[in-house]
Design an enzyme around this catalytic site. Structure first.
Site, PDB file in Angstrom:
ATOM      1  CE1 TYR A   1      -4.333  -0.084  -0.359  1.00  0.00           C
ATOM      2  CE2 TYR A   1      -4.240  -1.813   1.310  1.00  0.00           C
ATOM      3  CZ  TYR A   1      -4.928  -1.119   0.316  1.00  0.00           C
ATOM      4  OH  TYR A   1      -6.212  -1.477   0.004  1.00  0.00           O
TER       5      TYR A   1
ATOM      6  CG  ASP B   1      -8.997  10.972 -23.686  1.00  0.00           C
ATOM      7  OD1 ASP B   1      -7.959  10.278 -23.787  1.00  0.00           O
ATOM      8  OD2 ASP B   1     -10.081  10.501 -23.312  1.00  0.00           O
TER       9      ASP B   1
ATOM     10  CB  THR C   1      -5.061   4.362 -21.576  1.00  0.00           C
ATOM     11  OG1 THR C   1      -4.987   4.492 -22.996  1.00  0.00           O
ATOM     12  CG2 THR C   1      -6.490   4.523 -21.137  1.00  0.00           C
TER      13      THR C   1
ATOM     14  CE  LYS D   1      -7.465   2.760 -25.386  1.00  0.00           C
ATOM     15  NZ  LYS D   1      -7.698   3.525 -24.159  1.00  0.00           N
TER      16      LYS D   1
HETATM   17  N1  DSN Z   1     -12.093   0.944 -24.800  1.00  0.00           N
HETATM   18  C1  DSN Z   1     -11.239   1.903 -25.474  1.00  0.00           C
HETATM   19  C2  DSN Z   1     -11.218   1.701 -26.953  1.00  0.00           C
HETATM   20  O1  DSN Z   1     -11.286   0.569 -27.384  1.00  0.00           O
HETATM   21  O2  DSN Z   1     -11.107   2.668 -27.688  1.00  0.00           O
HETATM   22  C3  DSN Z   1     -11.564   3.299 -25.134  1.00  0.00           C
HETATM   23  O3  DSN Z   1     -11.738   3.432 -23.792  1.00  0.00           O
END
Ligand code: DSN
Length: 420
Positions: free
Chosen positions: A54, A201, A228, A231
């Site tokens: 933690y 974003d 994120t 990706k």
């Molecule tokens: N789930 C993601 C996508 O496939 O674009 C976006 O959050």
């Protein structure tokens, strides 16, 4: 291939599912544009002992003892993220993209404030103000759309008029299904004129920006970037909030913790640090460039075959096909057809789609994962041929089964990092 000996002995049901998924990834083609394959080093770090710790708070300011090593990994993740994106501040604790977006809204807005973001059916994201999300009960969302769905062009004059009328506190760039580049300089100028934060974003294109294959919104004066990390950036599943100027950092940090989250998922923070170091290497630039070369190449191949692409092409890692117009099948039917021959992509609404999200007109596909496997233009031709052939043989079960075997043979030539 990892053997997972302990798991195999202790829990065969879960082991079999893990083994099955490894085989699916090795023998199949991954064209979902938000997916990718992480390196063995990132995977090892995700499964490390940091899971046991933690560490509420931030490096040097924690609410629990025993933070010598958590502070090291989180500080490295922050420093590397700042270098990668030319940011003044980085918060690497968001558990995923949606929490990162929501924490940023709460950092920058008061309840009732307005956000101007892209419409979901024109490429935006649920967290950009779709009425099904709870955040629309707290903030007011207004939307912009493409002016011309044949080119993907955005009407920035109209965006300015809406901004002058609605007085948003955030102008939001970014998308999960838009194949063109946005004009960040124009959006930032509108944000400055109306006194809004310019927020991007960039979850889908973070790796392209990190690899200098797409424009960095900070270079055009944007205040905040949300992303994120799993990706195109090719890291562990997670989120991140960056600000151009360090002075916004305090608000953002307070909003992520204690405002929004509890303890950070420290093994993911450590794995983010490992992935960011990989993205700082010169070869990541080649990877980012090739993702776009591959996407443009495959998109052109489909268009040459007569398929109808949304905006008639792509500038980034993804494109969308109108399956109804192209092949007289729905997006759902196309997803199932391609799944059946080992090619994974996702059904997707197209601009102003007359059909519903669970049964839309289009599919969305992209090249980050296949490019990680080392595929280039020649293989993009082959993949498009596999798909076009599946469409033409869609009523011939035996031909589709034979085609699935061909896809498996093809895939085995391109190893999946950390798996095969
Ligand atoms: N789930 C993601 C996508 O496939 O674009 C976006 O959050």
């Amino acid at each position: 291939m990892p053997t997972y000996e302990s798991l195999k002995q202790q829990d065969p049901d879960i082991f079999n599912a893990v083994a099955g998924e490894m085989q699916r990834q090795v023998e199949g083609v991954e064209l979902i544009p938000s997916e990718n394959y992480i390196s063995a080093a990132v995977m090892e770090t995700m499964a490390s002992v940091f899971n046991n710790k933690y560490s509420e708070g931030y490096p040097g300011r924690r609410y629990y003892g025993g933070q010598t090593y958590t502070d090291i990994v989180e500080s490295l993740a922050i420093d590397r993220a700042k270098r990668l994106f030319k940011a003044g501040h980085a918060n690497v604790q968001p558990h995923a993209g949606a929490p990162a977006n929501l924490a940023a809204y709460f950092a920058l807005l008061e309840p009732g404030d307005t956000v101007l973001g892209m419409d979901l059916s024109h490429g935006g994201h649920l967290t950009h103000g779709h009425p099904v999300t709870y955040v629309t009960k707290i903030f007011n969302f207004v939307r912009y759309k493409m002016k011309d769905i044949e080119t993907g062009e955005i009407d920035y004059d109209e965006m300015r008029e809406v901004a002058l009328r609605e007085k948003p506190k955030i102008i939001l760039a970014g998308f999960s299904a838009y194949p063109r580049e946005l004009d960040y300089a124009k959006m930032n100028a509108i944000a400055e004129e109306v006194g809004a934060y310019a927020v991007a974003d960039m979850a889908h294109i973070a790796g392209l920006i990190a690899g200098h294959a797409a424009r960095n919104p900070f270079d055009d004066g944007f205040d905040v970037i949300l992303t994120t990390t799993h990706k195109t950036l090719r890291g562990p599943r997670g989120g991140m909030i960056l600000s151009r100027e360090a002075k916004l950092g305090k608000k953002i940090d307070k909003s992520v913790f204690p405002g929004f989250q509890g303890g950070p998922i420290m093994q993911m923070v450590a794995a983010k640090a490992v992935a960011f170091a990989e993205a700082l290497k010169p070869e990541f630039k080649d990877y980012a460039r090739q993702i776009i070369v591959n996407a443009k190449h495959m998109a052109a191949k489909f268009m040459d075959s007569g398929a109808k692409l949304i905006t008639n092409g792509t500038d980034n890692h993804l494109f969308m096909i109108d399956c109804v117009k192209s092949w007289d099948i729905t997006g759902q039917e196309a997803e199932e057809l391609f799944d059946g021959v080992g090619i994974t992509l996702n059904k997707n609404v197209i601009a102003d789609d007359p059909r519903k999200p669970l049964d839309p007109s289009g599919v969305r596909l992209g090249t980050p994962a296949v490019t990680t496997r080392g595929m280039k233009e020649q293989e993009m031709d082959q993949l498009a041929d596999f798909m076009l052939s599946a469409v033409s043989k869609r009523d011939d079960k035996a031909a589709l089964e034979a085609q699935h075997e061909d896809v498996k043979t093809f895939c085995r030539k391109f190893p999946v990092p950390g798996v095969s």
